[in-house]
Enzyme design. Structure first.
Site, short mmCIF file in Angstrom:
data_model
loop_
_atom_site.label_atom_id
_atom_site.label_comp_id
_atom_site.label_asym_id
_atom_site.label_seq_id
_atom_site.Cartn_x
_atom_site.Cartn_y
_atom_site.Cartn_z
CE LYS A 224 -4.19 -1.65 1.35
NZ LYS A 224 -5.69 -2.02 2.91
NE ARG A 259 -7.83 -8.52 0.69
CZ ARG A 259 -7.33 -7.85 -0.22
NH1 ARG A 259 -5.94 -6.42 0.16
NH2 ARG A 259 -7.51 -7.65 -1.17
N1 HH2 Z 1 -7.34 -3.63 0.78
C1 HH2 Z 1 -7.25 -3.69 -0.64
C2 HH2 Z 1 -9.23 -4.61 -0.59
N2 HH2 Z 1 -9.31 -5.62 0.54
N3 HH2 Z 1 -9.69 -6.28 2.72
C3 HH2 Z 1 -9.16 -5.85 3.51
N4 HH2 Z 1 -10.36 -6.36 4.88
N5 HH2 Z 1 -8.20 -5.39 4.46
C4 HH2 Z 1 -7.46 -4.04 2.85
O1 HH2 Z 1 -7.21 -3.82 3.53
C5 HH2 Z 1 -7.70 -4.42 2.14
C6 HH2 Z 1 -8.59 -5.30 1.48
C7 HH2 Z 1 -6.84 -3.02 -1.55
O2 HH2 Z 1 -5.95 -3.71 -1.35
P1 HH2 Z 1 -6.52 -4.53 -2.84
O3 HH2 Z 1 -6.96 -5.19 -3.39
O4 HH2 Z 1 -4.81 -5.55 -4.13
O5 HH2 Z 1 -6.56 -3.18 -4.45
P2 HH2 Z 1 -7.85 -3.00 -4.88
O6 HH2 Z 1 -8.65 -2.51 -3.81
O7 HH2 Z 1 -7.64 -1.67 -6.22
O8 HH2 Z 1 -8.26 -4.17 -5.65
#
Ligand code: HH2
Length: 277
Positions: A224, A259
């Site tokens: 992040k 995660r």
């Molecule tokens: N962060 C993201 C998405 N889902 N769910 C939980 N529970 N906690 C988090 O910190 C979290 C999440 C964002 O990361 P990512 O899925 O890699 O990116 P994007 O939302 O752009 O797909």
């Protein structure tokens, strides 16, 4: 006593810190957008994460990065269902679905998904609470203000730890009142969701304060912006070492599930950390 989550017949044992591998089947995720959009590439990635030691796979078909456009239910289902079906058939791990839509939760459950990961803590869809209660599926409740479209305009807190804790306490109470068993709940402070670097740092420093909610803690720090800000590394895909350092910090302060995008590196670091603790 070790807590085991029954994820649609697949156990997730929370006796040691667990690794949730991220599988984004989106064109626009912040660090891996587009890479796993083809269903065959997604399946290869899921199998790889299993081999690398992931405990659970989190599939997301809608990006929640700051400013990401919302995706229709039809589009989310169109991306998700073929991949979920293939992953559920070939990878024996529990499968989590990163969604806020009740219809997506129901469809995913019927194809074997065993945990719902809702960044809106079941607030976005008025049917989400009763859907989760009816399915009897575990759920992760995450803190966020606003929506991914406007959340970074809303990052000022008087006391971020107290506010996030109060919010999660209240969502847990609402879920229990709606008939979701307490042992089906996970909570997540939502790093980077309506939070600037200072808010994220304060929350991380005081992560153990969230133990008083008495629900297992999941954290997502992987690649992040805060990892970039603290390390000076611009490219998200090059923030692996910083992400591993942050994951170790989080588990040493009580996180039960991390995660992550980089499963092999995180699993190795956690094995050493546990071997030394
Ligand atoms: N962060 C993201 C998405 N889902 N769910 C939980 N529970 N906690 C988090 O910190 C979290 C999440 C964002 O990361 P990512 O899925 O890699 O990116 P994007 O939302 O752009 O797909």
């Amino acid at each position: 006593m070790t807590l085991t989550l029954d994820c649609n017949g697949r156990p997730l044992v929370l006796g040691r810190p667990c690794v949730m591998g991220v599988l984004n089947i989106t064109p626009d995720s912040f660090s891996d957008g587009g890479t796993y959009l083809p269903a065959d590439a997604a399946l290869v990635r899921a199998k790889r994460m299993w081999e690398e030691g992931a405990d659970i796979i989190d599939i997301g078909a809608e990006s929640t990065r700051p400013g990401a456009p919302a995706v229709t239910q039809e589009e989310e289902l169109r991306r998700l269902l073929p991949v979920l079906e293939a992953v559920a058939a070939e990878v024996p791990l529990p499968i989590s679905i990163d969604t806020s839509k009740a219809a997506v939760m129901r469809a995913a459950w019927s194809l074997g998904a065993g945990l719902m990961n809702d960044v809106t803590a079941l607030r976005a869809d008025p049917l989400a609470l009763e859907t989760i209660a009816g399915l009897g599926v575990p759920v992760c409740l995450m803190h966020m203000r606003g929506t991914p479209q406007n959340m970074q305009e809303n990052t000022h807190y008087r006391d971020v730890v107290a506010e996030v804790k109060d919010f999660l306490f209240e969502r847990v109470a609402q879920c229990v009142a709606a008939g979701i068993p307490r042992h089906h709940l996970l909570v997540d402070p939502g790093f980077g969701f309506a939070k600037d670097l200072e808010a994220n740092r304060t929350l991380l420093r005081h992560l153990d304060d969230l133990a008083s909610i008495e629900v297992p803690l999941l954290v997502g720090l992987s690649r992040k912006r805060m990892i970039g800000e603290l390390s000076g590394v611009e490219s998200a895909s090059e923030r692996v070492a910083g992400s591993v350092a942050a994951a170790l910090w989080a588990v040493s302060r009580g996180a039960c599930i991390v995660r992550v995008h980089d499963v092999a590196e995180t699993v190795q670091a956690l094995r050493v950390w546990r071997g030394l603790s």
